[in-house]
Enzyme design. Structure first.
Site, mmCIF file in Angstrom:
data_model
loop_
_atom_site.group_PDB
_atom_site.id
_atom_site.type_symbol
_atom_site.label_atom_id
_atom_site.label_comp_id
_atom_site.label_asym_id
_atom_site.label_seq_id
_atom_site.Cartn_x
_atom_site.Cartn_y
_atom_site.Cartn_z
ATOM 1 N N SER A 134 0.859 -1.180 0.000
ATOM 2 C CA SER A 134 0.000 0.000 0.000
ATOM 3 C C SER A 134 0.895 1.230 0.000
ATOM 4 O O SER A 134 2.026 1.197 0.493
ATOM 5 C CB SER A 134 -0.874 0.029 1.249
ATOM 6 O OG SER A 134 -0.095 0.432 2.357
ATOM 7 N N LYS A 135 0.381 2.272 -0.583
ATOM 8 C CA LYS A 135 1.135 3.523 -0.681
ATOM 9 C C LYS A 135 1.616 3.961 0.709
ATOM 10 O O LYS A 135 2.741 4.413 0.883
ATOM 11 C CB LYS A 135 0.196 4.585 -1.268
ATOM 12 C CG LYS A 135 0.914 5.791 -1.781
ATOM 13 C CD LYS A 135 0.916 5.932 -3.228
ATOM 14 C CE LYS A 135 1.936 6.907 -3.727
ATOM 15 N NZ LYS A 135 1.863 7.031 -5.129
#
Ligand code: GLU
Ligand code: ZN
Length: 298
Positions: free
Chosen positions: A241-242
């Protein structure tokens, strides 16, 4: 293409000779080239680790270059942060760190020569004219361009790439209209002048390869070997995930993690060591199966 090393003026020939000398002095010279837009995040650090490992496994040199030409995007303190994070992880570099901002004279000398050879053209296309074009559509290629202001703007400069170029990179931007040397051009000049034999970087930069190869061709220079490593994944192989991928070392260090934990974690994500390993970067070098490693950076 006009440029070939024979016609090259002496001061540029010296760059080429110095680069060649560096290349043959050791059989491997790698580089890691972050942009100082902030702290390195785990994805960047994984790429740094791969690049460092490949250089050290080859018994070669590893150069740290800071891509700080795009001044508006530089963040104060980022260069020091990058250096201290790499040191903390045990990823040591050879030779003084190279700042691109200190090399603008070198890029300008090459640009001037290419321009005098007729290898470049001035491009005054607006952003709107270029929107939607993956490859430069060639509007200004044959215009009688000049370098001065026009409607209060300087032109950008592009390299004339032969229309039959198999890479289909189009006419590559080498100098931006804000007069900053374009990334593709600066990086190619540096690989040549710094004698780089191997580039290891993230596969997100694969798209930049055709443009860069076209510049090597135009200069009549051999390109280094390019390796594009995997992007950061979680243990289940999903893209991170970012939020996690963009986190730097700071929160990990605040939580009491040590360099051995971080190296172990990155190496296990790359399947170089079993999950849960803790080891230093130099211990990892001894652990690695070169075959497994080779398959990582193709
Ligand atoms: N400075 C560029 C970046 O951080 C990368 C350059 C490269 O490795 O070619 O995205
Ligand atoms: Zn144009």
């Amino acid at each position: 293409m006009p440029p070939g090393s024979q016609q090259c003026p002496d001061h540029l020939l010296e760059h080429l000779i110095r680069g060649q000398r560096l290349r043959v002095s050791v059989s491997y010279r790698g580089r890691y080239a972050p942009s100082p837009t902030g702290a390195l995040h785990l994805g960047n650090l994984q790429t740094a680790l791969l690049s460092w490992l490949q250089a050290r496994l080859a018994g070669g040199q590893w150069i740290l270059r800071i891509d700080d030409l795009d001044c508006p995007r530089n963040r104060p303190g980022a260069i020091e942060r990058i250096q201290s994070d790499l040191r903390w992880l045990g990823l040591d570099w050879d030779e003084p760190c190279v700042l691109q901002s200190a090399r603008t004279g070198v890029y300008d000398a090459w640009l001037n020569w290419l321009r005098r050879c007729g290898a470049l053209f001035a491009c005054r296309c607006t952003r709107r004219q270029l929107a939607g074009h993956m490859v430069y559509p060639g509007h200004c290629r044959d215009a009688a361009g000049h370098w001065g202001l026009e409607r209060e703007r300087f032109p950008a400069w592009r390299l004339k790439v032969p229309c039959n170029d198999p890479r289909n990179s189009g006419d590559v931007l080498v100098r931006r209209s804000d007069r900053i040397t374009a990334y593709h051009f600066a990086t190619v000049i540096d690989e040549i002048c710094l004698g780089i034999t191997d580039v290891v970087r993230g596969s997100d930069l694969l798209d930049s390869l055709p443009s860069q190869l076209s510049i090597f061709d135009a200069l009549g220079q051999e390109s280094p070997r390019f390796h594009h490593g995997p992007l950061l994944r979680d243990q289940a192989g999903r893209k991170l995930s970012k939020r996690i991928a963009s986190a730097g070392l700071e929160p990990l260090r605040t939580n009491g993690l040590e360099a051995a934990d971080v190296i172990g974690e990155m190496a296990s994500r790359l399947s170089l060591v079993p999950a849960g390993s803790r080891l230093s970067a130099s211990e990892l070098l001894l652990e690695i199966d070169p075959k497994v490693f080779q398959s990582l950076c193709s």
